[in-house]
Design an enzyme around this catalytic site. Structure first.
Site, PDB file in Angstrom:
ATOM      1  N   ASP A  95     -20.607  -5.253 -53.604  1.00 38.98           N
ATOM      2  CA  ASP A  95     -19.385  -5.964 -53.986  1.00 38.98           C
ATOM      3  C   ASP A  95     -19.192  -7.079 -52.957  1.00 38.98           C
ATOM      4  O   ASP A  95     -19.886  -7.118 -51.930  1.00 38.98           O
ATOM      5  CB  ASP A  95     -18.200  -4.973 -54.006  1.00 38.98           C
ATOM      6  CG  ASP A  95     -16.894  -5.606 -54.472  1.00 38.98           C
ATOM      7  OD1 ASP A  95     -16.929  -6.704 -55.072  1.00 38.98           O
ATOM      8  OD2 ASP A  95     -15.816  -5.010 -54.228  1.00 38.98           O
TER       9      ASP A  95
ATOM     10  N   CYS B 105     -19.544  -4.953 -59.407  1.00 40.54           N
ATOM     11  CA  CYS B 105     -18.344  -4.913 -60.254  1.00 40.54           C
ATOM     12  C   CYS B 105     -17.975  -6.299 -60.771  1.00 40.54           C
ATOM     13  O   CYS B 105     -17.273  -6.412 -61.775  1.00 40.54           O
ATOM     14  CB  CYS B 105     -17.181  -4.309 -59.472  1.00 40.54           C
ATOM     15  SG  CYS B 105     -16.811  -5.214 -57.959  1.00 40.54           S
TER      16      CYS B 105
ATOM     17  N   HIS C  26     -10.222   1.270 -56.912  1.00 45.51           N
ATOM     18  CA  HIS C  26     -10.392   0.582 -58.206  1.00 45.51           C
ATOM     19  C   HIS C  26     -10.958   1.626 -59.178  1.00 45.51           C
ATOM     20  O   HIS C  26     -12.114   1.591 -59.564  1.00 45.51           O
ATOM     21  CB  HIS C  26     -11.347  -0.603 -58.046  1.00 45.51           C
ATOM     22  CG  HIS C  26     -11.330  -1.581 -59.181  1.00 45.51           C
ATOM     23  ND1 HIS C  26     -10.518  -1.433 -60.294  1.00 45.51           N
ATOM     24  CD2 HIS C  26     -12.012  -2.737 -59.381  1.00 45.51           C
ATOM     25  CE1 HIS C  26     -10.722  -2.454 -61.110  1.00 45.51           C
ATOM     26  NE2 HIS C  26     -11.623  -3.252 -60.587  1.00 45.51           N
TER      27      HIS C  26
ATOM     28  N   ARG D 181     -16.369  -1.547 -69.215  1.00 47.06           N
ATOM     29  CA  ARG D 181     -14.981  -1.423 -68.768  1.00 47.06           C
ATOM     30  C   ARG D 181     -14.063  -1.264 -69.984  1.00 47.06           C
ATOM     31  O   ARG D 181     -13.163  -0.416 -69.999  1.00 47.06           O
ATOM     32  CB  ARG D 181     -14.553  -2.684 -67.985  1.00 47.06           C
ATOM     33  CG  ARG D 181     -15.208  -2.875 -66.629  1.00 47.06           C
ATOM     34  CD  ARG D 181     -14.649  -1.941 -65.576  1.00 47.06           C
ATOM     35  NE  ARG D 181     -13.209  -2.025 -65.456  1.00 47.06           N
ATOM     36  CZ  ARG D 181     -12.551  -2.941 -64.725  1.00 47.06           C
ATOM     37  NH1 ARG D 181     -13.214  -3.827 -64.019  1.00 47.06           N
ATOM     38  NH2 ARG D 181     -11.230  -2.943 -64.674  1.00 47.06           N
TER      39      ARG D 181
ATOM     40  N   GLN E  49     -12.833   0.883 -62.495  1.00 48.87           N
ATOM     41  CA  GLN E  49     -14.183   0.394 -62.260  1.00 48.87           C
ATOM     42  C   GLN E  49     -15.152   1.569 -62.075  1.00 48.87           C
ATOM     43  O   GLN E  49     -16.204   1.629 -62.711  1.00 48.87           O
ATOM     44  CB  GLN E  49     -14.173  -0.498 -60.998  1.00 48.87           C
ATOM     45  CG  GLN E  49     -15.487  -1.173 -60.714  1.00 48.87           C
ATOM     46  CD  GLN E  49     -15.762  -2.320 -61.671  1.00 48.87           C
ATOM     47  OE1 GLN E  49     -14.927  -3.190 -61.859  1.00 48.87           O
ATOM     48  NE2 GLN E  49     -16.921  -2.334 -62.283  1.00 48.87           N
TER      49      GLN E  49
ATOM     50  N   ARG F 110      -2.122  -4.212 -61.110  1.00 48.28           N
ATOM     51  CA  ARG F 110      -3.046  -4.647 -60.045  1.00 48.28           C
ATOM     52  C   ARG F 110      -2.190  -5.142 -58.886  1.00 48.28           C
ATOM     53  O   ARG F 110      -1.424  -6.096 -59.053  1.00 48.28           O
ATOM     54  CB  ARG F 110      -3.964  -5.751 -60.566  1.00 48.28           C
ATOM     55  CG  ARG F 110      -4.761  -6.423 -59.477  1.00 48.28           C
ATOM     56  CD  ARG F 110      -5.889  -7.278 -60.016  1.00 48.28           C
ATOM     57  NE  ARG F 110      -6.977  -6.451 -60.471  1.00 48.28           N
ATOM     58  CZ  ARG F 110      -8.237  -6.892 -60.674  1.00 48.28           C
ATOM     59  NH1 ARG F 110      -8.533  -8.149 -60.451  1.00 48.28           N
ATOM     60  NH2 ARG F 110      -9.183  -6.075 -61.070  1.00 48.28           N
TER      61      ARG F 110
HETATM   62  N1  NVA Z   1     -13.269  -5.623 -53.847  1.00 52.81           N
HETATM   63  C1  NVA Z   1     -12.913  -6.693 -54.742  1.00 52.81           C
HETATM   64  C2  NVA Z   1     -13.074  -6.244 -56.153  1.00 52.81           C
HETATM   65  C3  NVA Z   1     -12.715  -7.241 -57.212  1.00 52.81           C
HETATM   66  C4  NVA Z   1     -12.864  -6.691 -58.597  1.00 52.81           C
HETATM   67  C5  NVA Z   1     -11.489  -7.127 -54.467  1.00 52.81           C
HETATM   68  O1  NVA Z   1     -10.638  -6.260 -54.209  1.00 52.81           O
HETATM   69  O2  NVA Z   1     -11.220  -8.325 -54.472  1.00 52.81           O
HETATM   70  N1   CP Z   2     -14.410  -6.052 -61.664  1.00 51.99           N
HETATM   71  C1   CP Z   2     -13.167  -6.508 -61.837  1.00 51.99           C
HETATM   72  O1   CP Z   2     -12.191  -5.774 -61.735  1.00 51.99           O
HETATM   73  O2   CP Z   2     -13.085  -7.838 -62.130  1.00 51.99           O
HETATM   74  P1   CP Z   2     -11.774  -8.717 -62.232  1.00 51.99           P
HETATM   75  O3   CP Z   2     -11.254  -8.928 -60.824  1.00 51.99           O
HETATM   76  O4   CP Z   2     -12.247  -9.997 -62.843  1.00 51.99           O
HETATM   77  O5   CP Z   2     -10.770  -8.010 -63.072  1.00 51.99           O
END
Ligand code: NVA
Ligand code: CP
Length: 304
Positions: A220, A261, A128, A289, A131, A101
């Site tokens: 989101d 998500c 992502h 997931r 997801q 990540r």
């Molecule tokens: N769009 C959000 C998704 C988190 C799972 C982010 O990137 O923070």
């Molecule tokens: N949806 C998702 O990826 O959640 P987290 O940021 O908690 O991993």
């Protein structure tokens, strides 16, 4: 020698591969414990916080007999100037897969180029894909199919949105996006999705247009990880028009589901009544997931 397969974008999978992963995910959901990953070690290399992604990967890998090493990037030599290339070349000597990540998608690409082991995108600024892969699985579970299903995404044209557009295009769903003009999804991704799905992809700045008749209403957060400095400006732009309210949900089909998500900010991108109401499937989404990622790992490692 057979090529290794990374999963940096949802477009790294074909429609057939996606359906194969879902078939396997269904089997793993019914029968979650096994030893398919015995002796395999997975690095979870995280620059950003996570609840679902970290826990679902760690739990899923443990259920199949594998082990994980959680790497908070702040504790590595990257903070003291070691390059991402040398980090990748080192990690591949120890582990079977890197699940990463990152802030910049480019970091994933540089890792993948420098490793013979697969790299999985656990969220970047661009996509992502884990997801989207599991969200379309959840949609299939709820409606019995994905082809022709109308998904309306309302809000920020972010990483989650980008992967959803591409995933929808690949599997034959209709994806209608409503975002403010200055927060539209990635241009190259829209073009790629339109090349695959043509009219199946629609982009507007009017949420009502996207949501009318939809089977799925998805949103989101307005402020993604890494966008915190823009918080005030974003809230000002999004709140008046781009929240998923009960009123907006009424425009969707009678059997429509609400998806997110997570993490969610009640009162920002979604009203409490919607996310905690009967149409919401957000925790089924979170659960899936794990099942889908287990199937993904087995396929990437050619163990299934
Ligand atoms: N769009 C959000 C998704 C988190 C799972 C982010 O990137 O923070
Ligand atoms: N949806 C998702 O990826 O959640 P987290 O940021 O908690 O991993």
């Amino acid at each position: 020698m057979e090529m290794k397969k990374d999963f940096l974008s949802i477009a790294d999978l074909t429609k057939d591969e996606i359906f194969e992963i879902w078939d396997l995910a269904n089997k793993l959901k019914a029968n979650p414990i096994g030893d398919q990953l015995k002796g395999k070690v997975f690095a979870l290399f995280f620059e950003k916080p996570s609840t679902r992604t970290r826990i679902s990967f760690e739990a899923g890998i443990a259920q199949l007999g594998g082990s994980t090493i959680y790497i908070d990037v702040k504790t590595t030599q990257l903070t003291r100037g070691e390059t991402i290339e040398d980090t990748a070349r080192t990690m591949e000597r120890y582990v079977d897969m890197v699940i990463a990540r990152v802030y910049s998608h480019e970091t994933l690409v540089r890792m993948a180029i420098n490793m013979k082991k697969p790299v999985v995108n656990a969220l970047s600024d661009l996509e992502h894909p884990c997801q989207a892969l599991s969200d379309l699985f959840t949609i299939k579970e709820k409606f019995g199919k994905v082809e022709g299903i109308h998904i309306a995404y309302v809000g920020d044209g972010n990483n989650v949105c980008n992967s959803l557009i591409l995933a929808g295009a690949i599997v034959g769903a209709k994806v209608y996006i409503a975002s403010p003009p200055q927060y539209m999804p990635n241009r190259a991704i829209i073009d790629m999705a339109r090349k695959i799905a043509g009219d199946g992809i629609k982009i507007t700045s009017v949420p009502e247009e996207a949501v009318r008749g939809a089977d799925v209403v998805y949103t989101d957060v307005f402020v993604s990880m890494g966008d915190e400095r823009e918080r005030e400006e974003r809230i000002k732009t999004f709140i008046p028009k781009f929240r998923v309210t009960r009123e907006l949900m009424k425009l969707a089909s009678r059997n429509a589901i609400f998806m997110h998500c997570l993490p969610a900010h009640r009162g920002e991108e979604v009203e409490e009544d919607v996310i905690d109401g009967p149409q919401s499937v957000v925790f089924d989404q979170a659960e899936n997931r794990m099942h889908v990622q287990k199937a993904l790992i087995l396929k990437l490692l050619k163990l299934a």
